[in-house]
Every structure is written in C-alpha cells, then in structure tokens.
Scaffold this active site. Sequence first.
Site, PDB file in Angstrom:
ATOM      1  N   PHE A  83      27.596  -3.675 -13.386  1.00 21.22           N
ATOM      2  CA  PHE A  83      27.010  -2.391 -13.014  1.00 21.22           C
ATOM      3  C   PHE A  83      28.143  -1.400 -12.810  1.00 21.22           C
ATOM      4  CE2 PHE A  83      22.799  -0.823 -11.788  1.00 21.22           C
ATOM      5  CZ  PHE A  83      21.988  -1.814 -12.328  1.00 21.22           C
ATOM      6  N   GLN A  92      22.553  12.197  -5.428  1.00 13.74           N
ATOM      7  CA  GLN A  92      22.970  11.589  -6.689  1.00 13.74           C
ATOM      8  C   GLN A  92      22.018  11.895  -7.848  1.00 13.74           C
ATOM      9  OE1 GLN A  92      22.790   7.057  -7.413  1.00 13.74           O
ATOM     10  NE2 GLN A  92      24.947   7.561  -7.295  1.00 13.74           N
ATOM     11  N   GLU A 109      20.758   1.547 -15.018  1.00 10.73           N
ATOM     12  CA  GLU A 109      22.152   1.328 -15.387  1.00 10.73           C
ATOM     13  C   GLU A 109      22.353  -0.086 -15.950  1.00 10.73           C
ATOM     14  OE1 GLU A 109      24.688   3.210 -12.470  1.00 10.73           O
ATOM     15  OE2 GLU A 109      25.938   1.438 -12.494  1.00 10.73           O
ATOM     16  N   LEU A 141      13.403   6.579 -14.749  1.00  6.68           N
ATOM     17  CA  LEU A 141      14.723   5.954 -14.825  1.00  6.68           C
ATOM     18  C   LEU A 141      14.841   4.902 -15.913  1.00  6.68           C
ATOM     19  CD1 LEU A 141      17.373   6.133 -13.157  1.00  6.68           C
ATOM     20  CD2 LEU A 141      16.729   3.937 -12.227  1.00  6.68           C
ATOM     21  N   ALA A 196       7.496   0.974   5.103  1.00  8.91           N
ATOM     22  CA  ALA A 196       7.349  -0.443   4.765  1.00  8.91           C
ATOM     23  C   ALA A 196       7.985  -0.733   3.422  1.00  8.91           C
ATOM     24  CB  ALA A 196       5.865  -0.810   4.770  1.00  8.91           C
ATOM     25  N   HIS A 223      21.240  10.418 -11.378  1.00 13.28           N
ATOM     26  CA  HIS A 223      21.475   9.233 -12.214  1.00 13.28           C
ATOM     27  C   HIS A 223      21.598   9.702 -13.663  1.00 13.28           C
ATOM     28  CE1 HIS A 223      20.883   5.431 -14.214  1.00 13.28           C
ATOM     29  NE2 HIS A 223      20.851   4.792 -13.062  1.00 13.28           N
ATOM     30  N   ARG A 230      26.786   6.941  -4.379  1.00 16.01           N
ATOM     31  CA  ARG A 230      26.435   5.522  -4.234  1.00 16.01           C
ATOM     32  C   ARG A 230      26.671   4.774  -5.539  1.00 16.01           C
ATOM     33  NH1 ARG A 230      21.955   2.370  -5.599  1.00 16.01           N
ATOM     34  NH2 ARG A 230      20.558   4.082  -6.085  1.00 16.01           N
ATOM     35  N   ARG A 269      28.183   6.764 -11.263  1.00 14.88           N
ATOM     36  CA  ARG A 269      27.129   7.656 -11.743  1.00 14.88           C
ATOM     37  C   ARG A 269      27.475   9.139 -11.653  1.00 14.88           C
ATOM     38  NH1 ARG A 269      22.137   4.449  -8.896  1.00 14.88           N
ATOM     39  NH2 ARG A 269      22.238   2.685 -10.333  1.00 14.88           N
ATOM     40  N   HIS A 287      18.022  11.274  -8.153  1.00 12.31           N
ATOM     41  CA  HIS A 287      17.753   9.843  -7.977  1.00 12.31           C
ATOM     42  C   HIS A 287      17.880   9.345  -6.546  1.00 12.31           C
ATOM     43  CE1 HIS A 287      17.472   5.701  -9.190  1.00 12.31           C
ATOM     44  NE2 HIS A 287      18.678   5.409  -8.735  1.00 12.31           N
TER      45      HIS A 287
HETATM   46  C1  LIG Z   1      13.513   4.046 -10.387  1.00 10.98           C
HETATM   47  C2  LIG Z   1      14.496   3.571  -9.360  1.00 10.98           C
HETATM   48  C3  LIG Z   1      15.263   2.452  -9.603  1.00 10.98           C
HETATM   49  C4  LIG Z   1      16.175   1.995  -8.644  1.00 10.98           C
HETATM   50  N1  LIG Z   1      16.917   0.866  -8.910  1.00 10.98           N
HETATM   51  C5  LIG Z   1      17.772   0.412  -7.963  1.00 10.98           C
HETATM   52  C6  LIG Z   1      18.529  -0.784  -8.184  1.00 10.98           C
HETATM   53  O1  LIG Z   1      18.416  -1.450  -9.211  1.00 10.98           O
HETATM   54  N2  LIG Z   1      19.374  -1.183  -7.206  1.00 10.98           N
HETATM   55  C7  LIG Z   1      19.536  -0.493  -6.046  1.00 10.98           C
HETATM   56  O2  LIG Z   1      20.325  -0.911  -5.203  1.00 10.98           O
HETATM   57  N3  LIG Z   1      18.808   0.631  -5.821  1.00 10.98           N
HETATM   58  C8  LIG Z   1      17.943   1.094  -6.729  1.00 10.98           C
HETATM   59  N4  LIG Z   1      17.210   2.226  -6.490  1.00 10.98           N
HETATM   60  C9  LIG Z   1      17.281   2.850  -5.149  1.00 10.98           C
HETATM   61  C10 LIG Z   1      16.429   2.058  -4.173  1.00 10.98           C
HETATM   62  O3  LIG Z   1      15.319   1.508  -4.828  1.00 10.98           O
HETATM   63  C11 LIG Z   1      15.921   2.924  -3.030  1.00 10.98           C
HETATM   64  O4  LIG Z   1      16.990   3.660  -2.496  1.00 10.98           O
HETATM   65  C12 LIG Z   1      15.351   2.044  -1.927  1.00 10.98           C
HETATM   66  O5  LIG Z   1      14.387   1.165  -2.456  1.00 10.98           O
HETATM   67  C13 LIG Z   1      14.756   2.834  -0.777  1.00 10.98           C
HETATM   68  O6  LIG Z   1      14.185   1.896   0.126  1.00 10.98           O
HETATM   69  P1  LIG Z   1      13.700   2.319   1.558  1.00 10.98           P
HETATM   70  O7  LIG Z   1      13.213   1.094   2.256  1.00 10.98           O
HETATM   71  O8  LIG Z   1      14.717   3.132   2.240  1.00 10.98           O
HETATM   72  O9  LIG Z   1      12.482   3.307   1.273  1.00 10.98           O
HETATM   73  P2  LIG Z   1      11.191   3.152   0.329  1.00 10.98           P
HETATM   74  O10 LIG Z   1      11.137   1.864  -0.408  1.00 10.98           O
HETATM   75  O11 LIG Z   1      11.119   4.424  -0.430  1.00 10.98           O
HETATM   76  O12 LIG Z   1      10.029   3.118   1.384  1.00 10.98           O
HETATM   77  C14 LIG Z   1       9.685   4.234   2.157  1.00 10.98           C
HETATM   78  C15 LIG Z   1       8.534   3.826   3.040  1.00 10.98           C
HETATM   79  O13 LIG Z   1       8.257   4.888   3.947  1.00 10.98           O
HETATM   80  C16 LIG Z   1       6.882   5.168   3.954  1.00 10.98           C
HETATM   81  N5  LIG Z   1       6.709   6.586   4.287  1.00 10.98           N
HETATM   82  C17 LIG Z   1       7.320   7.658   3.744  1.00 10.98           C
HETATM   83  N6  LIG Z   1       6.868   8.792   4.310  1.00 10.98           N
HETATM   84  C18 LIG Z   1       5.940   8.423   5.228  1.00 10.98           C
HETATM   85  C19 LIG Z   1       5.085   9.114   6.113  1.00 10.98           C
HETATM   86  N7  LIG Z   1       5.054  10.448   6.186  1.00 10.98           N
HETATM   87  N8  LIG Z   1       4.257   8.396   6.877  1.00 10.98           N
HETATM   88  C20 LIG Z   1       4.231   7.061   6.841  1.00 10.98           C
HETATM   89  N9  LIG Z   1       5.010   6.342   6.017  1.00 10.98           N
HETATM   90  C21 LIG Z   1       5.843   7.016   5.225  1.00 10.98           C
HETATM   91  C22 LIG Z   1       6.405   4.814   2.559  1.00 10.98           C
HETATM   92  O14 LIG Z   1       5.020   4.536   2.560  1.00 10.98           O
HETATM   93  C23 LIG Z   1       7.230   3.565   2.282  1.00 10.98           C
HETATM   94  O15 LIG Z   1       6.611   2.435   2.835  1.00 10.98           O
HETATM   95  C24 LIG Z   1      16.314   2.690  -7.439  1.00 10.98           C
HETATM   96  C25 LIG Z   1      15.543   3.826  -7.192  1.00 10.98           C
HETATM   97  C26 LIG Z   1      14.657   4.274  -8.139  1.00 10.98           C
HETATM   98  C27 LIG Z   1      13.878   5.522  -7.864  1.00 10.98           C
END
Ligand SMILES: Cc1cc2nc3c(=O)[nH]c(=O)nc-3n(C[C@H](O)[C@H](O)[C@H](O)COP(=O)(O)OP(=O)(O)OC[C@H]3O[C@@H](n4cnc5c(N)ncnc54)[C@H](O)[C@@H]3O)c2cc1C
Length: 585
Positions: A122, A243, A258, A255, A19, A245, A397, A289, A355
């Site tokens: 960026f 990656q 950037e 973090l 989610a 960072h 990325r 990066r 990262h």
């Molecule tokens: C500190 C930080 C700053 C960042 N800043 C940026 C930015 O400025 N711009 C940018 O483009 N990207 C940025 N990124 C990267 C980006 O935030 C992430 O790559 C992205 O949000 C991942 O989204 P997602 O929906 O794939 O997964 P997530 O948002 O990680 O969600 C994963 C979901 O899976 C669920 N899940 C995981 N394992 C299980 C399980 N076993 N059972 C049930 N549910 C599970 C979790 O509960 C969660 O709901 C940043 C990353 C970090 C760490």
Amino acid sequence: MDWGSNVAYHRFDAVIVGAGGAGLMAAIQLAGKANVAVVSKLYPPRSHTGAAQGGISAALGNVEEDHWRWHMFDTVKGGDYLVDQDAAEVLAREAIDAVYELEHMGLPFNRTPDGRIDQRRFGGHTRNYGEGPVRRACYAADRTGHMIIQTLYQQGIKNQLNFFDEHHLMDVLFSEDGRACGVVTMEIATGEIHVIHAKAVMIATGGYGRVWSVTSNAVAGTGDGVALTYRRGVPVMDMEFYQFHPTGLYRLGILLSEAARGEGGILRNKDGEAFCARYAPTLRDLAPRDMISRFIHQEIQAGRGIDGKDYVHLDLTHLPPELIDEKLPDVTDFARTYLDVEPKTEGVPVQPTAHYAMGGLPTNIDGQVIQNRDATPVPGLYSAGEAACVSVHGANRLGTNSLVDLVVFGRRAGKHILETLKDAEWAPLPPEPEFMAKAAIDRLLQAPKSGKGERIADIRSTMQQVMMDDVSVERSETSLLRAEAAIRELQHAYTYASVMDKSKVFNTDLTEALELGCLLDCAEATVHGALARQESRGAHYRSDFTTRDDKNWLAHSLVYKTSGGLELDKKPVTITEFEPKERKY
Ligand SMILES: Cc1cc2nc3c(=O)[nH]c(=O)nc-3n(C[C@H](O)[C@H](O)[C@H](O)COP(=O)(O)OP(=O)(O)OC[C@H]3O[C@@H](n4cnc5c(N)ncnc54)[C@H](O)[C@@H]3O)c2cc1C
C-alpha cells in the site's frame, strides 16, 4: 408544536455514539462489565467502516520482513511530521495484537499458502525506513471493512450491547462544571426525543466527506458528532488537513482502492506515460496519497489529462485477469457498473476524491478528548476513529492506517472508560437537557419567513461546489477568502431554511437538514484552519506558500467556536524519535 413533547430518559454507565469500527471496538471492551448504550443513526453494519476496501496495516511480517518501528516511521513521514510520535508508536506497536484479536473474533482474512494472514503493498508503507515498498496491509479481498464491521457487530450482538439503532444524535450534554454527562437523540422511526444520561460519553461518528461535491464518502458522512461537540465549545484540531484520495471514479468519486496500485496498477496520462515515476522515482505509484493526488492535479493543469479533461487513467490491463477477479473483485465491478469500463482491457477514468478527515476532536492516546494546547482532558468525554484526531495521521494518512486506528484507539478508549467508571458518578444533567435539540427541530419545521425560505438541497450543493473549487487539492489565500465568505453566507441562509416534510415518522428531510448544519460547521472550521496555515504540508497545499514551514507551523491547529467568532490556537507536536526531514519517495 408538539414535537418532542414526550421525552424518554435513560441512564447508562457509558454512551457511545457511533457503531462503526471505532465505536464497536470501544463498546466491546465494556460489554458485560458496564452498562453501555451504543447509538447509531444507521443500522450498525451500514456504518462507513463497511465500505473500507483495501486493508488494515500491521507489521506482522508474514510475507516479508517487517517491524512495527518501520510502520511507525512510515506513519510519521507519511503524515509530513505533523504526527504525534507517541501516538504513532502506540498505533504501530498495538496494530499487531489488534489484527490478531480481529482474527480470533473470526475475521476471514485472505491467507498465505501456509495459512497465515496474507499481506499486500500500500502507498507509503516501506521496509527499512524508506528503502522500498513492503507488504504490510492485511486484507480480505477488497472488502476488508465489510468483514471488520460484520465481525465486530456479531461480537456486539453476542455480548448483548444495548443498541439504539436509527437514533440521530442531536446534542452532547455537559454538566455545569464542564463534565460530559450524556447525549440527546431523536428516534428516526418515531421522532421521539431521548435523553441518555451517562458517566462517560464517546463520540465515534466518523468523517465529513460530504462537505465536498466529489467524495468517496456515503451520504451519512456528515461530521455530526464533531460539529455538535464543537458547538459546545470543544475545539477541533487540524481540520485543514483533509485527504483527497487519488483514484475516485471520474465525476462520481466512488473509490477505487489503493489496493489496485498495491497489486500493480499504474496511473497514466493522455500520452500513456506512467507519470508518477517522474515525481517519485522510488515508490512511483505507491507514493502517499497527498502526493499522488497532487501529481494528478499537476498533470491535468499541464494539459495532460485524458482527452484534455480533468481525469487520468488507472491502468490494470497488464495484470493477470485471475488476480483482478480474486483480489480486486469489487472495485473493478464499480468501474463496470458506474462507468461502463472493463478494467481488464481499458484504462479506468479516475480523479482525486474527498476521502478522509485527518482532523477532528483532539484526543490523547487513551481517547480522552482534550480542550487546549496543554492537553487537558474534558472530563467524561472520549472520541476515536475518523471523528477524532489523536493525531496519528498528521497532515496525511497512509492507506490502511484508518482501520488500524479504529481498532487500536477504539479499544484503548473503551478500556480507559472502564477504568474510570470504577470511581465515576453521574454528573448532573443541565436543566431541560432536550432544549437545544427541540429548538433545532422547531426552527427547521417552521414555515419559511416570506421571501427567505432557502432550500436545504440548494444550500448543500452550493457548499459542496464551493469547497470543491476553492478548498480541495490546492488552495490559496484568494480561494480560501472566497470560500470563507461563501460559507458564512450559506450559514446565514441556513438560519432561514425549513423542511417540507413536517411528519415525525422517518423524516429524512429533517435529518438531512440537521446534517447540513453540521457540514457547514465542519466546512467553516476547515476553511479557518486552512487560511491560518501559511505553508504547504501533506494534504494542505497552498499555491501561495508552497513549502513546509517548520519554524512557524510544526504545530497542530485548534479552532474554537466562541460567541465572539472563531478562535485559533496552536498545540505543539510530540516528537520522540524522528526529526522532521524533507519528504522524498
Ligand atoms: C470507500 C472507502 C474505502 C476505505 N478503505 C479503507 C481501507 O482499505 N483501509 C483503511 O484503513 N481505511 C479505509 N477507509 C477509511 C475508513 O474506512 C474510515 O475512516 C473508517 O471506517 C471510519 O470508521 P469510524 O468508526 O470512525 O466511523 P464510521 O464507520 O463512519 O461510523 C460512524 C458511525 O457513527 C454513526 N453516526 C454518525 N452520525 C450520527 C448521528 N448524528 N447520530 C447517531 N449516530 C451517528 C453512524 O451511524 C455510524 O455508526 C476507507 C474509506 C472509504 C470511504
């Protein structure tokens, strides 16, 4: 053992695991049109998307001229030409509409004086195919991800999605003829096992940064969905591209976005030199990066780290204090809180931090997971976000390209699921669908065999140190072989590990142990891909093969987990417009 003696069965049109931004964006497409379950081990707004700081890229051209084709080019070049260009085109084109969609959902972006979405610089984002930096990142201070996750979750609540909050994914189910047909979860509050039968299954479980000891990822970043699907025979792609960072807080990895360099921050070595200018004369501190992390690594290797240690300074002292307060409030607070450093007057100690996973479950541009070099879809199985590899990030990325990946490809996956649901049936569940999940729990709850009871925490910290020492910014055959042997040994130790807490209610001892099994699988695939790839490209830098080798390695790696061991195949890269060139900034 009576664990899981009661199994709850559910039937939905689709089940989306995760989610975060990707899972929610997909689920919103289905809301009101299909019966969809959204499973998350965390309360949804705690998903990692909420931690994203700096911005989401889209060539809106609000503050200076920009074009989606420039964005596409930067993405391809930033990814060291390993990017599938059909996917990069979709990303760059649809980013614009996706950002406006978020705005219309109510996302509070920073604004220009005339009321449009503001944009900032960026790394690696350029005007006119590399001439100089461009303002492409749309942002909400340095809390862009927080605003995205809140906005999407509110839409989910408004649309009455069926949330299975704090359910831990235990297994991905396939019918005998190979169709994805559901998942097994464990309800963390009660320990109850649930089988969710569905016509379509989507994995949007995010990344696996917790494989390394210094990481920007939250403790939940353990690659569960990727690992559990990989165990079922689905390949993972390009896992060797992980990656680092450049600017994690020293030793902690937290973090420092950037955006700090986008707003004018400069990296300095022990002599006060702005060393990035020496390596990347045009983009300097805003080179991509992978490069900046390597520049820092090289400065440290050459003895130019601060006080001879393994960090450099991020200097913000020349920026107006009011700009820091307005545009970088959170990240500068992290420096104060965790390192007791005042960024307005002192350099902030930083080092590269694990990262982002460029690799993951291979998909096509509609989010369908594919199973081989010919891109044959796995029927009923979808993935998007950091768990997936579409591949728009290739070998590296660009900053702000993940958030846009989530919304663009999450949305496309949701739409494709909706389309296929029209004719889809529920594929039959395998007999005893909960079997593997229960077996995994039973094994971890058993009493340790004499003399062999390994501690989960010890296995995890050893794995993290091995990966940090041998599989981070720089690798070689020697370091990778060492890591391969160590991970194999740790996997063996894991089979003897058990947990102390045997209770069913919020047993985080157990969930952490389950997560460790997934981390080890992700580590294994990462090392396997890195050993095979005898070249340097993007985030994968081999000190024994220092140049890019397009003749042999302009290809994605596919790693399969089979009963006979790991197998590797190559998948061709899709090139439409931009022929590979040497990457200079
Ligand atoms: C500190 C930080 C700053 C960042 N800043 C940026 C930015 O400025 N711009 C940018 O483009 N990207 C940025 N990124 C990267 C980006 O935030 C992430 O790559 C992205 O949000 C991942 O989204 P997602 O929906 O794939 O997964 P997530 O948002 O990680 O969600 C994963 C979901 O899976 C669920 N899940 C995981 N394992 C299980 C399980 N076993 N059972 C049930 N549910 C599970 C979790 O509960 C969660 O709901 C940043 C990353 C970090 C760490």
